[in-house]
Design a protein around this motif. Structure first.
Motif, PDB file in Angstrom:
ATOM      1  N   ARG A 182      41.556-106.913  38.823  1.00  0.00           N
ATOM      2  CA  ARG A 182      41.392-105.468  39.022  1.00  0.00           C
ATOM      3  C   ARG A 182      40.091-105.239  39.777  1.00  0.00           C
ATOM      4  O   ARG A 182      39.053-105.786  39.433  1.00  0.00           O
ATOM      5  CB  ARG A 182      41.344-104.728  37.683  1.00  0.00           C
ATOM      6  CG  ARG A 182      41.244-103.214  37.847  1.00  0.00           C
ATOM      7  CD  ARG A 182      41.347-102.509  36.504  1.00  0.00           C
ATOM      8  NE  ARG A 182      41.336-101.059  36.673  1.00  0.00           N
ATOM      9  CZ  ARG A 182      41.504-100.197  35.677  1.00  0.00           C
ATOM     10  NH1 ARG A 182      41.688-100.642  34.438  1.00  0.00           N
ATOM     11  NH2 ARG A 182      41.491 -98.892  35.900  1.00  0.00           N
ATOM     12  N   SER A 193      37.533-102.245  41.449  1.00  0.00           N
ATOM     13  CA  SER A 193      37.216-100.813  41.450  1.00  0.00           C
ATOM     14  C   SER A 193      35.844-100.582  42.063  1.00  0.00           C
ATOM     15  O   SER A 193      34.946-101.425  41.952  1.00  0.00           O
ATOM     16  CB  SER A 193      37.261-100.246  40.023  1.00  0.00           C
ATOM     17  OG  SER A 193      36.339-100.922  39.186  1.00  0.00           O
ATOM     18  N   THR A 227      33.673 -98.626  45.577  1.00  0.00           N
ATOM     19  CA  THR A 227      33.726 -97.979  46.887  1.00  0.00           C
ATOM     20  C   THR A 227      33.693 -99.006  48.006  1.00  0.00           C
ATOM     21  O   THR A 227      33.040-100.042  47.909  1.00  0.00           O
ATOM     22  CB  THR A 227      32.548 -97.012  47.076  1.00  0.00           C
ATOM     23  OG1 THR A 227      31.311 -97.725  46.919  1.00  0.00           O
ATOM     24  CG2 THR A 227      32.607 -95.878  46.069  1.00  0.00           C
ATOM     25  N   GLN A 280      37.300 -94.717  47.678  1.00  0.00           N
ATOM     26  CA  GLN A 280      37.100 -95.039  46.269  1.00  0.00           C
ATOM     27  C   GLN A 280      38.363 -95.735  45.784  1.00  0.00           C
ATOM     28  O   GLN A 280      39.453 -95.154  45.810  1.00  0.00           O
ATOM     29  CB  GLN A 280      36.858 -93.766  45.453  1.00  0.00           C
ATOM     30  CG  GLN A 280      36.560 -93.999  43.984  1.00  0.00           C
ATOM     31  CD  GLN A 280      35.145 -94.492  43.736  1.00  0.00           C
ATOM     32  OE1 GLN A 280      34.232 -94.113  44.464  1.00  0.00           O
ATOM     33  NE2 GLN A 280      34.975 -95.311  42.714  1.00  0.00           N
ATOM     34  N   LEU A 281      38.223 -96.990  45.355  1.00  0.00           N
ATOM     35  CA  LEU A 281      39.385 -97.792  44.998  1.00  0.00           C
ATOM     36  C   LEU A 281      39.459 -98.061  43.505  1.00  0.00           C
ATOM     37  O   LEU A 281      38.433 -98.233  42.844  1.00  0.00           O
ATOM     38  CB  LEU A 281      39.344 -99.150  45.717  1.00  0.00           C
ATOM     39  CG  LEU A 281      39.166 -99.177  47.227  1.00  0.00           C
ATOM     40  CD1 LEU A 281      39.154-100.628  47.705  1.00  0.00           C
ATOM     41  CD2 LEU A 281      40.263 -98.395  47.917  1.00  0.00           C
ATOM     42  N   ASP A 282      40.656 -98.131  43.001  1.00  0.00           N
ATOM     43  CA  ASP A 282      40.927 -98.665  41.662  1.00  0.00           C
ATOM     44  C   ASP A 282      42.280 -99.363  41.770  1.00  0.00           C
ATOM     45  O   ASP A 282      43.333 -98.758  41.584  1.00  0.00           O
ATOM     46  CB  ASP A 282      40.956 -97.567  40.608  1.00  0.00           C
ATOM     47  CG  ASP A 282      41.057 -98.130  39.190  1.00  0.00           C
ATOM     48  OD1 ASP A 282      41.141 -99.365  39.048  1.00  0.00           O
ATOM     49  OD2 ASP A 282      41.042 -97.335  38.235  1.00  0.00           O
ATOM     50  N   ARG A 290      44.877-102.919  41.194  1.00  0.00           N
ATOM     51  CA  ARG A 290      45.221-104.166  40.521  1.00  0.00           C
ATOM     52  C   ARG A 290      46.018-104.999  41.513  1.00  0.00           C
ATOM     53  O   ARG A 290      46.965-104.493  42.147  1.00  0.00           O
ATOM     54  CB  ARG A 290      46.022-103.904  39.245  1.00  0.00           C
ATOM     55  CG  ARG A 290      45.269-103.062  38.232  1.00  0.00           C
ATOM     56  CD  ARG A 290      45.979-102.989  36.905  1.00  0.00           C
ATOM     57  NE  ARG A 290      45.921-104.294  36.234  1.00  0.00           N
ATOM     58  CZ  ARG A 290      46.500-104.536  35.043  1.00  0.00           C
ATOM     59  NH1 ARG A 290      47.164-103.572  34.421  1.00  0.00           N
ATOM     60  NH2 ARG A 290      46.412-105.723  34.484  1.00  0.00           N
ATOM     61  N   GLY A 295      47.687 -99.094  42.516  1.00  0.00           N
ATOM     62  CA  GLY A 295      46.468 -98.408  42.131  1.00  0.00           C
ATOM     63  C   GLY A 295      46.278 -97.145  42.929  1.00  0.00           C
ATOM     64  O   GLY A 295      47.201 -96.640  43.570  1.00  0.00           O
ATOM     65  N   SER A 296      45.052 -96.624  42.873  1.00  0.00           N
ATOM     66  CA  SER A 296      44.761 -95.349  43.532  1.00  0.00           C
ATOM     67  C   SER A 296      43.616 -95.490  44.523  1.00  0.00           C
ATOM     68  O   SER A 296      42.728 -96.343  44.362  1.00  0.00           O
ATOM     69  CB  SER A 296      44.413 -94.280  42.489  1.00  0.00           C
ATOM     70  OG  SER A 296      43.216 -94.620  41.807  1.00  0.00           O
ATOM     71  N   THR A 344      43.344 -87.883  46.924  1.00  0.00           N
ATOM     72  CA  THR A 344      43.702 -89.087  46.191  1.00  0.00           C
ATOM     73  C   THR A 344      45.181 -89.397  46.390  1.00  0.00           C
ATOM     74  O   THR A 344      46.024 -88.499  46.349  1.00  0.00           O
ATOM     75  CB  THR A 344      43.412 -88.921  44.687  1.00  0.00           C
ATOM     76  OG1 THR A 344      42.010 -88.706  44.500  1.00  0.00           O
ATOM     77  CG2 THR A 344      43.816 -90.170  43.918  1.00  0.00           C
ATOM     78  N   LYS A 400      48.258 -92.756  45.712  1.00  0.00           N
ATOM     79  CA  LYS A 400      48.550 -94.020  45.055  1.00  0.00           C
ATOM     80  C   LYS A 400      49.246 -94.958  46.034  1.00  0.00           C
ATOM     81  O   LYS A 400      50.037 -94.535  46.875  1.00  0.00           O
ATOM     82  CB  LYS A 400      49.435 -93.791  43.825  1.00  0.00           C
ATOM     83  CG  LYS A 400      48.728 -93.038  42.708  1.00  0.00           C
ATOM     84  CD  LYS A 400      49.601 -92.914  41.474  1.00  0.00           C
ATOM     85  CE  LYS A 400      48.859 -92.202  40.351  1.00  0.00           C
ATOM     86  NZ  LYS A 400      49.692 -92.083  39.116  1.00  0.00           N
ATOM     87  N   LEU A 450      31.452-102.866  44.481  1.00  0.00           N
ATOM     88  CA  LEU A 450      32.724-103.115  43.814  1.00  0.00           C
ATOM     89  C   LEU A 450      32.530-103.945  42.556  1.00  0.00           C
ATOM     90  O   LEU A 450      31.655-104.814  42.502  1.00  0.00           O
ATOM     91  CB  LEU A 450      33.676-103.863  44.762  1.00  0.00           C
ATOM     92  CG  LEU A 450      34.168-103.072  45.975  1.00  0.00           C
ATOM     93  CD1 LEU A 450      34.707-104.017  47.034  1.00  0.00           C
ATOM     94  CD2 LEU A 450      35.231-102.067  45.569  1.00  0.00           C
TER      95      LEU A 450
END
Length: 246
Positions: free
Chosen positions: A65, A67, A69, A78-80, A82, A90-91, A98, A100, A217
């Motif tokens: 995972r 997460s 910038t 801005q990442l999140d 998997r 993710g988003s 925003t 997905k 990150l």
């Protein structure tokens, strides 16, 4: 009668025993402790070997995972996410919007609300935003959006582009990331980026500060699998032409 030991002297060992912060044990009141005691040993290696080991560990991991910038082409994302070999999900947030991302094999989907699509279409749009609202929109592989966003879902591509420090490598001491002891390596004393590598268990990368203020990150859930499945047909839209990209 035996002489009584001064109380102050008796307190010294107790004080040293309490010198523990989180998972990191301080190097002792006399400064003679080993900061690598009980670790995986990579903290004793030259920076180049640490980088090689952490890259190998990241490549071998089944999933991760990611997460934080990323700044690229003048835009901040801005990442999140998997990620694993079979795909990713993710988003992503950029410029206040925003959306997905979901990739299953080679098929990439983008899901966003009507405000996102209206912004992407601009004033000359065809009014498709309502149709695309909240749906998984198939992104054709020949679409510019595919090349732009698929890299955010590709573990190998993303890590290859991130986990390389620039310039002369050096170690920069022992640190702590969310309770995990780390060794930090730098490129050109930090101007080429910094990377914190776990000293506990497998030497995975845990935190990256990219060169040139290009983002920070964090890497978690190494090896933790997750499901990547095609969305239901009722939730999917095949746009059939180039997606709007503003």
């Amino acid at each position: 009668m035996p002489r009584r030991r001064p109380r102050r002297a008796a307190l010294v060992p107790a004080t040293c025993a309490l010198a523990v912060t989180g998972a990191a044990v301080l190097t002792g009141c006399g400064g003679g402790g080993d900061p690598d005691a009980g670790t995986n040993g990579v903290g004793k290696l030259p920076a180049a070997k640490i980088q090689a080991k952490t890259r190998a560990a990241a490549d071998a991991a089944a999933a991760v995972r990611l997460s934080g910038t990323v700044v690229t082409s003048g835009r901040t994302y801005q990442l999140d996410m998997r990620l694993k070999a079979a795909g990713g999900s993710g988003s992503v947030t950029s410029q206040g919007a925003t959306f997905k991302l979901l990739r299953v094999g080679r098929q990439l989907y983008l899901k966003a609300d009507s405000d996102f699509w209206q912004q992407a279409e601009g004033k000359g749009g065809d009014g498709a935003a309502g149709t695309l609202d909240g749906k998984y929109v198939k992104v054709p592989q020949g679409d510019p959006a595919y090349k732009k966003f698929s890299g955010f879902t590709d573990k190998d591509v993303l890590l290859d582009g991130l986990l390389t420090l620039h310039g002369t490598l050096a170690t920069d001491g022992h640190h702590d990331q969310s309770g995990t002891r780390t060794i930090r390596i730098t490129g050109d004393k930090g101007s080429g980026g910094t990377l914190d590598v776990s000293l506990q268990g497998t030497p995975y990368p845990l935190r990256l500060v990219r060169a040139g203020d290009a983002g920070t990150l964090r890497f978690t859930d190494w090896g933790k699998d997750f499901a990547v499945t095609e969305p239901a047909k009722s939730e999917t839209v095949d746009y059939g032409r180039q997606l709007p990209t503003s």
